[in-house]
Scaffold this motif. Structure first.
Motif, short mmCIF file in Angstrom:
data_model
loop_
_atom_site.label_atom_id
_atom_site.label_comp_id
_atom_site.label_asym_id
_atom_site.label_seq_id
_atom_site.Cartn_x
_atom_site.Cartn_y
_atom_site.Cartn_z
N GLU A 5 20.50 -19.79 60.62
CA GLU A 5 20.49 -21.18 60.13
C GLU A 5 21.09 -22.13 61.15
OE1 GLU A 5 22.48 -21.05 56.39
OE2 GLU A 5 20.73 -20.29 55.29
N GLU A 6 22.15 -21.69 61.81
CA GLU A 6 22.79 -22.54 62.82
C GLU A 6 21.86 -22.82 64.00
OE1 GLU A 6 26.69 -22.44 65.83
OE2 GLU A 6 26.32 -20.79 64.43
N ASN A 7 21.04 -21.84 64.35
CA ASN A 7 20.18 -21.97 65.52
C ASN A 7 18.74 -22.39 65.19
OD1 ASN A 7 21.69 -20.88 68.11
ND2 ASN A 7 22.33 -19.60 66.39
N GLU A 8 18.45 -22.62 63.91
CA GLU A 8 17.11 -23.02 63.51
C GLU A 8 16.64 -24.30 64.20
OE1 GLU A 8 13.47 -23.24 61.42
OE2 GLU A 8 14.92 -21.58 61.52
N PRO A 9 17.48 -25.35 64.29
CA PRO A 9 17.01 -26.58 64.97
C PRO A 9 16.68 -26.36 66.44
CG PRO A 9 18.98 -27.02 63.64
CD PRO A 9 18.84 -25.53 63.72
N LYS A 10 17.41 -25.47 67.09
CA LYS A 10 17.21 -25.26 68.53
C LYS A 10 16.03 -24.35 68.82
CE LYS A 10 20.02 -24.49 72.66
NZ LYS A 10 21.36 -24.11 73.17
N TYR A 11 15.79 -23.37 67.95
CA TYR A 11 14.71 -22.41 68.16
C TYR A 11 13.85 -22.30 66.90
CZ TYR A 11 18.13 -21.10 71.74
OH TYR A 11 19.03 -21.13 72.78
N PRO A 12 13.16 -23.39 66.54
CA PRO A 12 12.42 -23.41 65.27
C PRO A 12 11.24 -22.45 65.22
CG PRO A 12 11.91 -25.36 66.58
CD PRO A 12 13.03 -24.66 67.27
N ASN A 13 10.60 -22.22 66.36
CA ASN A 13 9.40 -21.36 66.37
C ASN A 13 9.54 -20.18 67.33
OD1 ASN A 13 7.84 -23.18 64.63
ND2 ASN A 13 7.89 -24.58 66.38
N SER A 14 10.76 -19.79 67.64
CA SER A 14 11.00 -18.70 68.57
C SER A 14 10.54 -17.37 67.97
CB SER A 14 12.49 -18.62 68.91
OG SER A 14 12.79 -17.40 69.55
N SER A 15 9.68 -16.67 68.69
CA SER A 15 9.20 -15.38 68.20
C SER A 15 10.35 -14.36 68.12
CB SER A 15 8.09 -14.84 69.11
OG SER A 15 8.51 -14.78 70.46
N LEU A 16 11.28 -14.42 69.07
CA LEU A 16 12.43 -13.51 69.03
C LEU A 16 13.33 -13.79 67.83
CD1 LEU A 16 13.73 -12.93 72.67
CD2 LEU A 16 13.22 -11.20 70.96
N VAL A 17 13.59 -15.06 67.57
CA VAL A 17 14.41 -15.43 66.42
C VAL A 17 13.67 -15.06 65.13
CG1 VAL A 17 15.50 -17.34 65.18
CG2 VAL A 17 15.66 -17.21 67.68
N MET A 18 12.35 -15.28 65.10
CA MET A 18 11.56 -14.88 63.93
C MET A 18 11.63 -13.38 63.71
SD MET A 18 8.03 -17.02 63.61
CE MET A 18 7.76 -17.85 65.15
N PHE A 19 11.65 -12.62 64.80
CA PHE A 19 11.77 -11.17 64.69
C PHE A 19 13.03 -10.80 63.91
CE2 PHE A 19 13.83 -7.35 66.41
CZ PHE A 19 12.87 -6.39 66.14
N TYR A 20 14.14 -11.44 64.25
CA TYR A 20 15.39 -11.14 63.55
C TYR A 20 15.39 -11.69 62.12
CZ TYR A 20 17.40 -9.20 67.77
OH TYR A 20 17.65 -8.40 68.85
N ARG A 21 14.67 -12.79 61.92
CA ARG A 21 14.53 -13.28 60.55
C ARG A 21 13.79 -12.24 59.70
NH1 ARG A 21 11.82 -18.12 61.40
NH2 ARG A 21 13.77 -18.95 62.21
N GLY A 22 12.79 -11.61 60.31
CA GLY A 22 12.08 -10.53 59.62
C GLY A 22 13.00 -9.35 59.34
N ARG A 23 13.91 -9.05 60.27
CA ARG A 23 14.86 -7.96 60.05
C ARG A 23 15.76 -8.24 58.85
NH1 ARG A 23 14.56 -2.97 62.22
NH2 ARG A 23 16.76 -2.86 61.59
N VAL A 24 16.20 -9.49 58.72
CA VAL A 24 17.06 -9.86 57.58
C VAL A 24 16.29 -9.66 56.27
CG1 VAL A 24 18.23 -11.77 56.42
CG2 VAL A 24 18.50 -11.45 58.89
N LEU A 25 15.05 -10.12 56.23
CA LEU A 25 14.24 -9.96 55.02
C LEU A 25 14.01 -8.48 54.72
CD1 LEU A 25 11.64 -12.79 55.74
CD2 LEU A 25 13.30 -12.76 53.85
N LYS A 26 13.82 -7.69 55.75
CA LYS A 26 13.62 -6.26 55.57
C LYS A 26 14.86 -5.60 54.97
CE LYS A 26 12.26 -2.24 58.37
NZ LYS A 26 12.01 -1.81 59.75
N ILE A 27 16.05 -5.99 55.47
CA ILE A 27 17.30 -5.45 54.92
C ILE A 27 17.44 -5.82 53.45
CG2 ILE A 27 19.82 -5.61 55.06
CD1 ILE A 27 19.48 -6.10 58.08
#
Length: 600
Positions: free
Chosen positions: A324-346
């Motif tokens: 959430e802190e880094n969302e404004p800086k990296y809104p469409n980052s594939s790497l950040v999205m990858f970790y967002r997917g990891r959170v949802l998976k957990i």
């Protein structure tokens, strides 16, 4: 080049901050821009910047080498691993500070006159920065050689880590000393001494506070050319590598820690996390990398090795806050999205995780390495749902496109084919595994070859392939993130009739599923059955130690059986040797015993 030197008149193109076209640049800002571009899917632009300015300064060379290192770590491919090591060695040569040597080929160095000798020397900022880069090179090269999981690699990696650790320690000490002689408060931002806690194997002598106490008093004038802003950036740069090392060492099981301690260093998890948090909020090039390292720790390492108790709430909370802190800086980052997917998976939100991974896959159209790790996660999410065809397609793609462990992807593909009922095709795929295995002495490939050879002359059954899939889900710690409906489906697969040699494995898997379904008594009974079956010679070698750990950890949850449970966990650690994924289990055992030191 030091940021404070930008804009100085150029007297010599080989020594001032100008590029090949005579253009002055701020390599501090440009290196951070290059990493930010990388994270925001500007892979080609980032690569172009670092390639163009690689020889401009040690900092730009370090940025270029890190991009190569990160690509190698995402794919594990031998060619990329070797290329990353070569790149880091080049950066290391450029930064060599031995005997006060100043390499005259740079186009972007900052110099100052030594007040005592009058000689031209590197500025304080440039000198400290190069020391940090040299330490980073040791750490990255250690990770590259150790990831191959070869005995010689562990020894070489240990020596490199020792060298890097001492460098970080020295730099960290000097930076803290500058703060002290300027009369500045260290404040809450600066990591405190890594004192012992439940998650550490540390000595307080590793902390900054003790580093400062024994140092001689130095005149503030000795650091007069170092601005407060540059000092803060260097602190962030040093904190990244020092913190990452502290974190990695703190997670090692006792058998590896004995070797590590012989090399002369220890680690503290809490201190390491403090350092990475500080680094992630700095202006150093590695700030975004510190952020990714924290996400990696919370979403990959903690769940995989079971560093906490059964609850994943803390993992999710910490990772979500970072995202959430880094969302404004990296809104469409594939790497950040990858970790967002990891959170949802957990969180067991598998459908949502799949949607995010597919978005990340699309966003990473120009970056093959990120595409492959997204395809891998897509395959695993479908495997957790028993969507055999979708997972098979993902693993088959990885087998063709990835150069890392094609035998692993062949095994996963064959497993899914057999579970679909395509047993003859599955047998052919299993037969291919030993032929395409490149590192037959590595623990993963040894496991794959041994399992595949069961079907060399015998066609697997559909039920056997389903059990193989559940076994992989169990060993890769995916069961805790499966939905109840999928766990129930797996449980029904475990009811199928199996040969005698499969009974211990089936009982272990059944017990693990029941444990995740909170059927405590039934799970304990299955683990006891598995332990009884495992003593036979024809059973899987890893079933005994893993069952001891599972049963022991369950019994440790209740005060009345805690002592018996701990003895079973210790038995898993001491009684069994040379079984599949021994180090993985040792890390989990170490974490569990560290959390339960008071149990007698």
């Amino acid at each position: 080049m030091a940021s404070s030197a930008v804009g100085k008149p150029a007297s010599n193109g080989a020594e001032d901050g100008i590029d090949s076209a005579g253009e002055a640049i701020d390599d501090v800002a440009m290196s951070l821009q290059g990493i930010d571009l990388l994270l925001n899917n500007g892979f080609k632009q980032s690569q172009a910047i670092f390639e163009k300015y690689r020889d401009y300064s040690p900092l730009m060379s370090a940025g270029s080498s890190f991009v190569t290192f990160m690509n190698a770590m995402m794919t594990f491919e031998d060619e990329k691993l070797d290329g990353a090591v070569d790149s880091l060695k080049e950066t290391e040569k450029l930064c060599n500070l031995e005997s006060g040597n100043i390499v005259k080929s740079f186009k972007s160095k900052v110099f100052r006159k030594d007040s005592k000798t009058g000689n031209t020397v590197l500025s304080t900022e440039e000198r400290i920065q190069r020391q940090i880069i040299l330490a980073d090179c040791q750490l990255y090269m250690a990770m590259l050689v150790m990831i191959r999981q070869e005995v010689t690699g562990y020894i070489k990696g240990g020596l490199l880590i020792r060298k890097g650790y001492k460098m970080y320690e020295k730099v960290y000490k000097e930076i803290g000393k500058v703060y002290k002689i300027r009369g500045q408060e260290l404040g809450d931002e600066l990591p405190s001494s890594p004192t012992d806690d439940n998650n550490s194997e540390a000595s307080s002598e590793d902390g900054l506070a003790n580093h400062l106490s024994d140092e001689k008093v130095i005149s503030p004038g000795d650091y007069s050319d170092l601005s407060d802003a540059d000092l803060a950036r260097l602190r962030g740069g040093a904190s990244f590598g020092y913190g990452l090392l502290q974190l990695i060492i703190s997670m090692m099981p006792p058998n590896l820690l004995k070797v590590v301690n012989l090399f002369g260093f220890k680690g503290n998890r809490r201190f390491g996390l403090q350092c990475l948090h500080l680094a992630s909020h700095s202006t150093d090039m590695k700030a975004p990398l510190a952020m990714l390292s924290l996400l990696w720790y919370h979403t990959v390492v903690r769940p995989f090795f079971g560093l906490d108790d059964k609850s994943t709430t803390s993992c999710v909370t910490e990772a979500t806050a970072i995202l959430e802190e880094n969302e404004p800086k990296y809104p469409n980052s594939s790497l950040v999205m990858f970790y967002r997917g990891r959170v949802l998976k957990i969180q067991c939100k598998i459908e949502e995780a799949l949607s995010v991974y597919n978005l990340a896959l699309e966003a990473a159209a120009d970056q093959r390495e990120i595409q492959l790790i997204c395809v891998y996660e897509i395959g695993w999410c479908n495997l957790m749902k028993f969507y055999w065809e979708d997972s098979m397609l993902a693993f088959a793609r990885l087998k063709e496109e990835s150069k890392w462990s094609q035998s692993y992807y062949a095994y996963l593909t064959g497993m899914c084919q057999g579970a679909l009922g395509q047993v003859e095709t599955a047998q052919e795929m299993f037969r291919e595994v030993p032929q395409i295995s490149k590192r037959k002495n590595e623990q993963l490939e040894k496991f794959l070859i041994r399992k595949s050879q069961k079907f060399k002359k015998k066609v697997p059954t559909k039920a056997q392939c389903a059990l193989l899939a559940i076994e992989v889900l169990y060993l890769w710690r995916a069961l805790p993130t499966c939905k109840e409906e999928h766990l129930t489906l797996m449980l029904s697969e475990c009811e199928a009739e199996v040969e005698k040699s499969w009974k211990a494995l089936r009982s272990l898997l059944k017990g693990a599923i029941l444990r995740n379904l909170d059927s405590r008594d039934a799970a304990i009974q299955c683990f006891e059955d598995a332990l009884a079956y495992s003593s036979a010679k024809d059973q899987e070698p890893h079933v005994g130690p893993y069952t001891c750990f599972e049963l022991g950890s369950m019994l440790m949850e209740k005060p009345a059986t805690a002592s018996k449970g701990k003895s079973l966990v210790i038995r898993a650690k001491d009684h069994y040797k040379d079984y599949d994924f021994e180090q993985r289990l040792n890390v989990r055992i170490h974490a569990l015993l560290s959390r339960n030191k008071d149990i007698q």
